[in-house]
Design an enzyme around this catalytic site. Structure first.
Site, mmCIF file in Angstrom:
data_model
loop_
_atom_site.group_PDB
_atom_site.id
_atom_site.type_symbol
_atom_site.label_atom_id
_atom_site.label_comp_id
_atom_site.label_asym_id
_atom_site.label_seq_id
_atom_site.Cartn_x
_atom_site.Cartn_y
_atom_site.Cartn_z
ATOM 1 N N TYR A 49 -16.834 29.911 -46.838
ATOM 2 C CA TYR A 49 -17.797 30.678 -47.441
ATOM 3 C C TYR A 49 -17.450 32.079 -47.846
ATOM 4 O O TYR A 49 -18.297 32.713 -48.662
ATOM 5 C CB TYR A 49 -18.981 30.750 -46.220
ATOM 6 N N GLY A 52 -17.578 33.395 -52.132
ATOM 7 C CA GLY A 52 -18.882 33.834 -52.242
ATOM 8 C C GLY A 52 -19.688 34.743 -51.530
ATOM 9 O O GLY A 52 -20.749 35.246 -51.960
ATOM 10 N N HIS A 53 -18.980 35.041 -50.270
ATOM 11 C CA HIS A 53 -19.825 36.006 -49.474
ATOM 12 C C HIS A 53 -18.944 37.109 -48.925
ATOM 13 O O HIS A 53 -18.539 36.978 -47.683
ATOM 14 C CB HIS A 53 -20.578 35.152 -48.288
ATOM 15 N N PHE A 54 -18.523 38.020 -49.392
ATOM 16 C CA PHE A 54 -18.871 38.551 -50.787
ATOM 17 C C PHE A 54 -17.532 38.711 -51.463
ATOM 18 O O PHE A 54 -16.541 39.145 -50.942
ATOM 19 C CB PHE A 54 -19.527 39.995 -50.709
ATOM 20 N N VAL A 59 -17.358 38.778 -45.960
ATOM 21 C CA VAL A 59 -18.270 39.141 -44.590
ATOM 22 C C VAL A 59 -18.704 37.719 -44.001
ATOM 23 O O VAL A 59 -19.135 36.940 -44.777
ATOM 24 C CB VAL A 59 -19.555 39.969 -45.004
#
Length: 153
Positions: A49, A52-54, A59
């Protein structure tokens, strides 16, 4: 009181149906059946993840922290019930209350999850959960879970 249990990755895999990339418990430090569990999640930059986060400032999503708490609660429930789950046994996350996020969790952190069994009523168990990094609370929640038998397909 008996000595608390510790579980390595092999014992965790026996008790949770989750697999990469959604297995979020790396080790159980201490499990007291019917009472509590302390587990670890090593947060690495390679988590699926993070891109894309971030981008540029990764995070760990709050929902993933909550899911890690639910997985720890599932292990506690299976151990308490002396159940090794099979293809027909699942532990479902059915509710969440009082979720609070205190600070970001980032790559390199070691997330220590603590779950305390509160009570069980009509097949639904209630747990008080917290997650810490370096001893500081990063998230808290009350979660509800239910162990159920399902039809394997």
């Amino acid at each position: 009181m008996t000595e608390p249990l510790q579980l390595d990755m092999h014992a965790i895999l026996e008790r949770l149906p989750h697999r990469y990339p959604f297995l979020l418990i790396d080790r159980v430090l201490e499990c007291r059946p019917g009472h509590s569990i302390r587990a670890l999640k090593n947060v690495t930059y390679n988590e699926p993840y993070f891109p894309g986060h971030f981008p540029g400032r990764p995070v760990m999503p709050g929902v993933i922290i909550i899911e890690a708490m639910a997985q720890a609660a599932g292990i506690l429930c299976f151990i308490t019930a002396n159940v090794i789950p099979d293809a027909k046994t699942r532990f479902f996350f059915v509710g969440i209350d009082k979720a609070r996020f205190k600070r970001p969790v980032v790559p390199g952190d070691q997330l220590e999850i603590e779950v305390h069994f509160d009570r069980q009523l009509r097949g639904i168990a209630k747990f008080n959960c917290s997650a810490r990094v370096d001893g500081n609370v990063v998230a808290e929640a009350t979660i509800l879970c239910s162990m159920q038998s399902i039809d394997a397909k």
